[in-house]
Scaffold this active site. Structure first.
Site, PDB file in Angstrom:
ATOM      1  CG  ASP A 416      -1.848   1.133   1.309  1.00 50.47           C
ATOM      2  OD1 ASP A 416      -1.403   2.205   1.740  1.00 50.47           O
ATOM      3  OD2 ASP A 416      -3.013   0.989   0.928  1.00 50.47           O
ATOM      4  CG  LEU A 417       1.284   3.398  -3.469  1.00 45.35           C
ATOM      5  CD1 LEU A 417       1.002   4.297  -4.663  1.00 45.35           C
ATOM      6  CD2 LEU A 417       2.688   2.831  -3.549  1.00 45.35           C
ATOM      7  CG  ASP A 459      -3.154   3.502  -1.968  1.00 48.47           C
ATOM      8  OD1 ASP A 459      -4.219   2.924  -1.662  1.00 48.47           O
ATOM      9  OD2 ASP A 459      -2.464   4.136  -1.142  1.00 48.47           O
TER      10      ASP A 459
END
Length: 544
Positions: A416-417, A459
């Site tokens: 996950d960003l 994301d």
């Protein structure tokens, strides 16, 4: 009975074109229906899963806030009612979803409450007290007649609430009271809007339903359905823990393409068993397929008429070359791939007919290519071009078989960003989309050809690695470190240097272990540990 050549020729052409049209309708209609069903149904199922997760995440957050508040020293004896009242009102002010919060003594008397509502009243007969004094209690959606009369309600509609209550213990470990809260069910409308808003840009007449496990009634959805019982096949499948889609026929109504998911809790929150159903009328979902079929029918009929008339006038001059063409057409209809419609330079009209047949075969080939393209698009994310959830499932089926044969392992990296929301908020969604595309390229650079990088949505990405049986965690950690390092590098978009981080959760599947869905869940849990531990790091799920 005999017919002249012109009649036979024109009739044969008309019949051939009609048969080809019918075959084309069957092939394209069948394949397009499957493709559209998989694409739209998969999207609906994914949105249903996300909404179920959002609902459970919200309830997990609120129950956690009530638990944290209950452990403050202000609730220890002797009570400071002014301090307690200030804490309760501050909670409501910060989070308006807390419609009413009260501190009760062991007998059920309200000692302090937000806005002094129900102050000094005894509510010991209500589940929020009876269950809350035993331990953490989270109640399903219900009406609160008395509280509805005391709370502001400009709209006049019936108010519904979800209860959260926890016991309060003294320093000696004795139960000294209960902290109870009523959460307005209106927050679920905001979750519904967040799901429907992007769907409405792509689909029409989409309905979102949230169904109670307690009595199968619709808690959230169109006004005509709220409060009614649901007994659909999709609900039964969702209750079994499935997350997929079906085409179902409603009693007395049209068919629906329905995606469904089950809310089985979030982290340590067990969930209330809410089932989420997102559906679209099948007539609308498959409108493009029906339109294509109608176009093929009209085109086929027009072609049949044209070629029938052409055959009538040309039969006298093209008997011999026509036999050659008919012979080749028979070869094509029998499946001969190397057959080619012959051309004639002696008779111009025969040459035209030959060319027309060549174009027809070419169009059929192009149509088949388009079908293959549509099938491929259903397995890939539109924005990044990466494989989507459906493609990931197909990959895992083959990867598991290969790993079992070779006695190797699969390492799941769930990432996950960090800071992606800030990029969207600061530079806009177009910049966010461009950033996701760059991230996809960097992820592909970090993996091998026989491994997969898939985008699950937003994301969130998943990387599946083929690792050895001896040191899978070491090998996965090397790749994860390379991913984090690459994603940390700045990205130039629109003249701006953008920076994001990457949190990674990892888990290892072994041939003797659980199924891949359990490994995926463990990697997801490890991701949240990474985020809570400071982000931009990798965490291996201990249970893996």
């Amino acid at each position: 009975m005999s017919f002249n050549l012109r009649t036979l020729f024109s009739s044969a052409f008309a019949v051939i074109i009609i048969l080809l049209t019918a075959l084309l309708i069957f092939v394209i209609g069948s394949q397009s229906t499957k493709s559209v069903e998989k694409s739209i149904g998969g999207s609906l199922a994914e949105e249903a899963y996300q909404m179920a997760e959002k609902l459970d995440h919200f309830m997990w957050s609120r129950s956690g806030e009530v638990e944290v508040l209950s452990k403050l020293n202000a609730f220890q004896e002797p009570y400071d009612k002014a301090e307690i009242s200030g804490l309760l009102n501050q909670l409501k002010s910060s989070l308006p979803v807390f419609t009413w919060v009260g501190f009760l003594d062991p007998a059920g008397n309200v000692l302090s409450s937000t806005d002094n509502i129900l102050l000094a009243q005894n509510i010991s007969q209500r589940p929020v007290f009876q269950e809350g004094i035993k331990g953490l209690f989270i109640g399903d959606v219900h009406d609160a007649v008395l509280l509805s009369k005391l709370l502001p309600n400009p709209g006049g509609e019936d108010l519904q609430f979800v209860d959260v209550s926890v016991p309060i213990y003294s320093k000696q470990g004795q139960v000294t009271g209960v902290l109870a809260a009523h959460l307005s069910w209106e927050w679920s409308r905001e979750v519904e809007k967040s799901i429907l808003a992007p769907l409405k840009d792509r689909m029409t007449d989409v309905e979102v339903l949230v169904i109670s496990q307690k009595d199968d009634t619709v808690l959230l959805g169109p006004d005509r359905l709220v409060g009614q019982k649901m007994t659909d096949e999709a609900l039964r499948k969702a209750r079994n823990g499935e997350n997929s889609w079906i085409v179902e026929k409603q009693k007395g109504e049209d068919s629906y393409l329905t995606g469904y998911a089950y809310g089985d809790g979030y982290l340590n929150y067990p969930g209330l068993g809410w089932s989420v159903i997102i559906r679209q009328p099948a007539e609308i979902a498959f409108a493009s397929v029906h339109q294509l079929e109608r176009f093929i029918i009209l085109s086929g009929m027009a072609a049949a008429v044209i070629f029938g008339i052409l055959g009538w006038f040309l039969a006298g001059w093209i008997a011999r070359p026509l036999n050659a063409i008919s012979y080749t057409a028979d070869l094509l209809s029998s499946g001969a791939a190397d057959a080619e419609i012959p051309s004639s330079s002696l008779i111009k009209d025969v040459a035209v007919l030959s060319a027309s047949l060549r174009n027809l075969v070419g169009n059929l080939t192009k149509t088949e290519s388009k079908l293959n393209y549509m099938s491929d698009m259903a397995l890939h994310d539109v924005l990044t071009g990466l494989p989507n959830r459906a493609a990931l499932e197909e990959f895992l089926a083959l990867a598991v078989s290969k790993a079992q044969q070779n006695r190797t392992t699969l390492s799941f990296l769930y990432l996950d960003l960090d800071g992606f929301k800030k990029v969207n908020d600061t530079y806009g969604h177009a910049a966010g989309d461009a950033l996701l595309q760059q991230v996809a390229v960097r992820l592909l650079d970090c993996t091998r050809e026989h491994e997969i990088v898939a985008r699950l949505g937003g994301d969130e990405f998943v990387v599946i690695l083929h690792t050895s049986a001896a040191r899978p965690m070491y090998e996965a950690e090397i790749v994860a470190a390379r991913i984090i390092s690459k994603i940390n590098l700045p990205v130039m978009i629109g003249g701006h240097s953008l920076h994001v981080g990457c949190s990674v959760g990892a888990a290892v599947w072994t041939p003797d272990g659980a199924d891949t869905s359990e490994t995926m869940r463990l990697a997801d849990e490890a991701l949240y540990i990474s985020k809570r531990s400071g982000k931009n790091r990798i965490t291996f799920e201990a249970a893996s």
